[in-house]
Design a protein around this motif. Sequence first.
Motif, PDB file in Angstrom:
ATOM      1  N   GLY A 227      -2.452   4.057  -4.473  1.00 58.49           N
ATOM      2  CA  GLY A 227      -1.421   4.637  -5.328  1.00 58.49           C
ATOM      3  C   GLY A 227      -0.704   5.826  -4.736  1.00 58.49           C
ATOM      4  N   THR A 228      -1.353   6.567  -3.841  1.00 57.80           N
ATOM      5  CA  THR A 228      -0.725   7.754  -3.259  1.00 57.80           C
ATOM      6  C   THR A 228      -0.071   7.485  -1.916  1.00 57.80           C
ATOM      7  OG1 THR A 228      -2.816   8.386  -2.215  1.00 57.80           O
ATOM      8  CG2 THR A 228      -2.365   9.290  -4.426  1.00 57.80           C
ATOM      9  N   TRP A 229      -0.124   6.241  -1.442  1.00 61.00           N
ATOM     10  CA  TRP A 229       0.494   5.915  -0.153  1.00 61.00           C
ATOM     11  C   TRP A 229       1.994   6.043  -0.258  1.00 61.00           C
ATOM     12  CZ3 TRP A 229      -1.433   1.637   3.541  1.00 61.00           C
ATOM     13  CH2 TRP A 229      -2.784   1.811   3.807  1.00 61.00           C
ATOM     14  N   THR A 230       2.584   6.639   0.732  1.00 64.42           N
ATOM     15  CA  THR A 230       4.039   6.639   0.848  1.00 64.42           C
ATOM     16  C   THR A 230       4.396   5.494   1.787  1.00 64.42           C
ATOM     17  OG1 THR A 230       3.884   8.222   2.658  1.00 64.42           O
ATOM     18  CG2 THR A 230       4.263   9.123   0.450  1.00 64.42           C
ATOM     19  N   ALA A 231       5.655   5.179   1.869  1.00 61.89           N
ATOM     20  CA  ALA A 231       6.085   4.071   2.725  1.00 61.89           C
ATOM     21  C   ALA A 231       5.593   4.283   4.151  1.00 61.89           C
ATOM     22  CB  ALA A 231       7.603   3.957   2.701  1.00 61.89           C
ATOM     23  N   MET A 232       5.032   3.232   4.716  1.00 58.60           N
ATOM     24  CA  MET A 232       4.521   3.306   6.078  1.00 58.60           C
ATOM     25  C   MET A 232       4.799   1.963   6.750  1.00 58.60           C
ATOM     26  SD  MET A 232       0.693   4.091   7.454  1.00 58.60           S
ATOM     27  CE  MET A 232       0.083   2.423   7.460  1.00 58.60           C
TER      28      MET A 232
ATOM     29  N   PRO B 294       4.868  -0.754   9.440  1.00 67.18           N
ATOM     30  CA  PRO B 294       5.202  -2.033   8.853  1.00 67.18           C
ATOM     31  C   PRO B 294       4.248  -2.467   7.736  1.00 67.18           C
ATOM     32  CG  PRO B 294       3.976  -2.421  10.829  1.00 67.18           C
ATOM     33  CD  PRO B 294       4.082  -0.922  10.662  1.00 67.18           C
ATOM     34  N   ALA B 295       3.376  -1.577   7.260  1.00 68.10           N
ATOM     35  CA  ALA B 295       2.416  -1.948   6.223  1.00 68.10           C
ATOM     36  C   ALA B 295       3.079  -1.960   4.844  1.00 68.10           C
ATOM     37  CB  ALA B 295       1.246  -0.963   6.219  1.00 68.10           C
ATOM     38  N   ALA B 296       2.663  -2.909   4.013  1.00 67.61           N
ATOM     39  CA  ALA B 296       3.147  -2.998   2.632  1.00 67.61           C
ATOM     40  C   ALA B 296       1.941  -2.914   1.707  1.00 67.61           C
ATOM     41  CB  ALA B 296       3.894  -4.304   2.408  1.00 67.61           C
ATOM     42  N   VAL B 297       2.030  -2.067   0.703  1.00 66.02           N
ATOM     43  CA  VAL B 297       0.957  -1.892  -0.264  1.00 66.02           C
ATOM     44  C   VAL B 297       1.198  -2.837  -1.434  1.00 66.02           C
ATOM     45  CG1 VAL B 297      -0.139  -0.257  -1.826  1.00 66.02           C
ATOM     46  CG2 VAL B 297       0.653   0.511   0.399  1.00 66.02           C
ATOM     47  N   LEU B 298       0.185  -3.619  -1.774  1.00 62.98           N
ATOM     48  CA  LEU B 298       0.284  -4.567  -2.878  1.00 62.98           C
ATOM     49  C   LEU B 298      -0.753  -4.199  -3.928  1.00 62.98           C
ATOM     50  CD1 LEU B 298       0.501  -7.743  -0.631  1.00 62.98           C
ATOM     51  CD2 LEU B 298       2.388  -6.476  -1.638  1.00 62.98           C
ATOM     52  N   GLY B 299      -0.275  -3.643  -5.015  1.00 63.15           N
ATOM     53  CA  GLY B 299      -1.146  -3.240  -6.106  1.00 63.15           C
ATOM     54  C   GLY B 299      -0.690  -3.874  -7.403  1.00 63.15           C
ATOM     55  N   ASP B 300      -0.798  -3.127  -8.482  1.00 63.35           N
ATOM     56  CA  ASP B 300      -0.429  -3.610  -9.808  1.00 63.35           C
ATOM     57  C   ASP B 300       0.965  -4.224  -9.790  1.00 63.35           C
ATOM     58  OD1 ASP B 300      -0.915  -4.010 -12.511  1.00 63.35           O
ATOM     59  OD2 ASP B 300       0.114  -2.157 -13.060  1.00 63.35           O
ATOM     60  N   GLY B 301       1.093  -5.442 -10.318  1.00 64.49           N
ATOM     61  CA  GLY B 301       2.367  -6.141 -10.368  1.00 64.49           C
ATOM     62  C   GLY B 301       2.607  -7.078  -9.194  1.00 64.49           C
TER      63      GLY B 301
ATOM     64  N   ALA C  93      -4.218  -4.727  -2.005  1.00 71.24           N
ATOM     65  CA  ALA C  93      -4.128  -5.334  -0.677  1.00 71.24           C
ATOM     66  C   ALA C  93      -3.112  -4.577   0.170  1.00 71.24           C
ATOM     67  CB  ALA C  93      -3.737  -6.799  -0.781  1.00 71.24           C
ATOM     68  N   ILE C  94      -3.370  -4.564   1.464  1.00 78.44           N
ATOM     69  CA  ILE C  94      -2.442  -3.996   2.428  1.00 78.44           C
ATOM     70  C   ILE C  94      -2.006  -5.149   3.333  1.00 78.44           C
ATOM     71  CG2 ILE C  94      -2.078  -2.273   4.234  1.00 78.44           C
ATOM     72  CD1 ILE C  94      -2.913  -1.111   1.472  1.00 78.44           C
ATOM     73  N   ARG C  95      -0.695  -5.431   3.354  1.00 79.39           N
ATOM     74  CA  ARG C  95      -0.163  -6.510   4.190  1.00 79.39           C
ATOM     75  C   ARG C  95       0.437  -5.908   5.457  1.00 79.39           C
ATOM     76  NH1 ARG C  95       4.122  -8.969   1.188  1.00 79.39           N
ATOM     77  NH2 ARG C  95       5.428  -7.389   2.134  1.00 79.39           N
ATOM     78  N   VAL C  96       0.042  -6.468   6.611  1.00 81.79           N
ATOM     79  CA  VAL C  96       0.559  -5.992   7.890  1.00 81.79           C
ATOM     80  C   VAL C  96       0.897  -7.191   8.776  1.00 81.79           C
ATOM     81  CG1 VAL C  96      -0.771  -3.836   7.812  1.00 81.79           C
ATOM     82  CG2 VAL C  96      -1.715  -5.818   8.977  1.00 81.79           C
TER      83      VAL C  96
ATOM     84  N   THR D 199      -9.729   5.260   5.724  1.00 81.68           N
ATOM     85  CA  THR D 199     -10.030   4.848   7.096  1.00 81.68           C
ATOM     86  C   THR D 199      -9.026   3.795   7.563  1.00 81.68           C
ATOM     87  OG1 THR D 199     -12.370   5.296   6.764  1.00 81.68           O
ATOM     88  CG2 THR D 199     -11.805   3.857   8.604  1.00 81.68           C
ATOM     89  N   LEU D 200      -8.711   2.848   6.702  1.00 79.60           N
ATOM     90  CA  LEU D 200      -7.736   1.818   7.044  1.00 79.60           C
ATOM     91  C   LEU D 200      -6.374   2.444   7.314  1.00 79.60           C
ATOM     92  CD1 LEU D 200      -6.990  -1.177   7.369  1.00 79.60           C
ATOM     93  CD2 LEU D 200      -6.582  -1.245   4.908  1.00 79.60           C
ATOM     94  N   ARG D 201      -5.944   3.349   6.455  1.00 78.03           N
ATOM     95  CA  ARG D 201      -4.636   3.995   6.640  1.00 78.03           C
ATOM     96  C   ARG D 201      -4.587   4.771   7.948  1.00 78.03           C
ATOM     97  NH1 ARG D 201       0.197   5.261   4.029  1.00 78.03           N
ATOM     98  NH2 ARG D 201       1.147   7.092   4.936  1.00 78.03           N
TER      99      ARG D 201
END
Length: 175
Positions: free
Chosen positions: A57-62, A64-71, A16-19, A102-104
């Motif tokens: 997995g390859t996203w760097t900090a961006m 105001p988006a937060a990447v929500l993956g494993d954990g 998930a991507i939280r914005v 596309t989302l990124r």
Amino acid sequence: MKFESSMTPAGVDWDAIRVPRFLGLQVVERLGPQVGPVIVNPGARTMYFLVPCGTTGTWTAMAPAAVLGDGCHVFLPARHKQRPPGPYWLTPRQQPLADTPTLRKTLESLAPSSDAAQVPRLNLTRLTFAQVKGWNCALCGARLHADRSLGIHRSDTGLLTEATELWACAPVCQP
């Protein structure tokens, strides 16, 4: 794909991507039917975009988006929940997951600047807790009933040491 009303682990069937809500609504408008399943959490003024598992997995900090993956975990509303109160589905949960690149790219093109110079009357070091949380106007301090985003702001001191979306009276603040 599993869609139940519960706290569900990300990184299994999807990431998930939280914005912030203001940015998420622009993404939905820009991507149209390609947006995939989208969850709105009105209490936190956030939105979640579901994307294929492992593709973030390859996203760097961006901000105001937060990447929500494993954990991480995301609250998935009940299948039929399409309006507040509480989290709800903005777009149908049966849609295919959003295309991560596309989302990124869309988020990068829409992400607001965190430069406080955009709001010259805003002194980030003097904001109250209620202003930072979005309960009160960041400009005049009045309780918010109708609001507009001032964008994402961050300061090295005070309550804004993390990127935070600030809000003001709508349509125009009268400090």
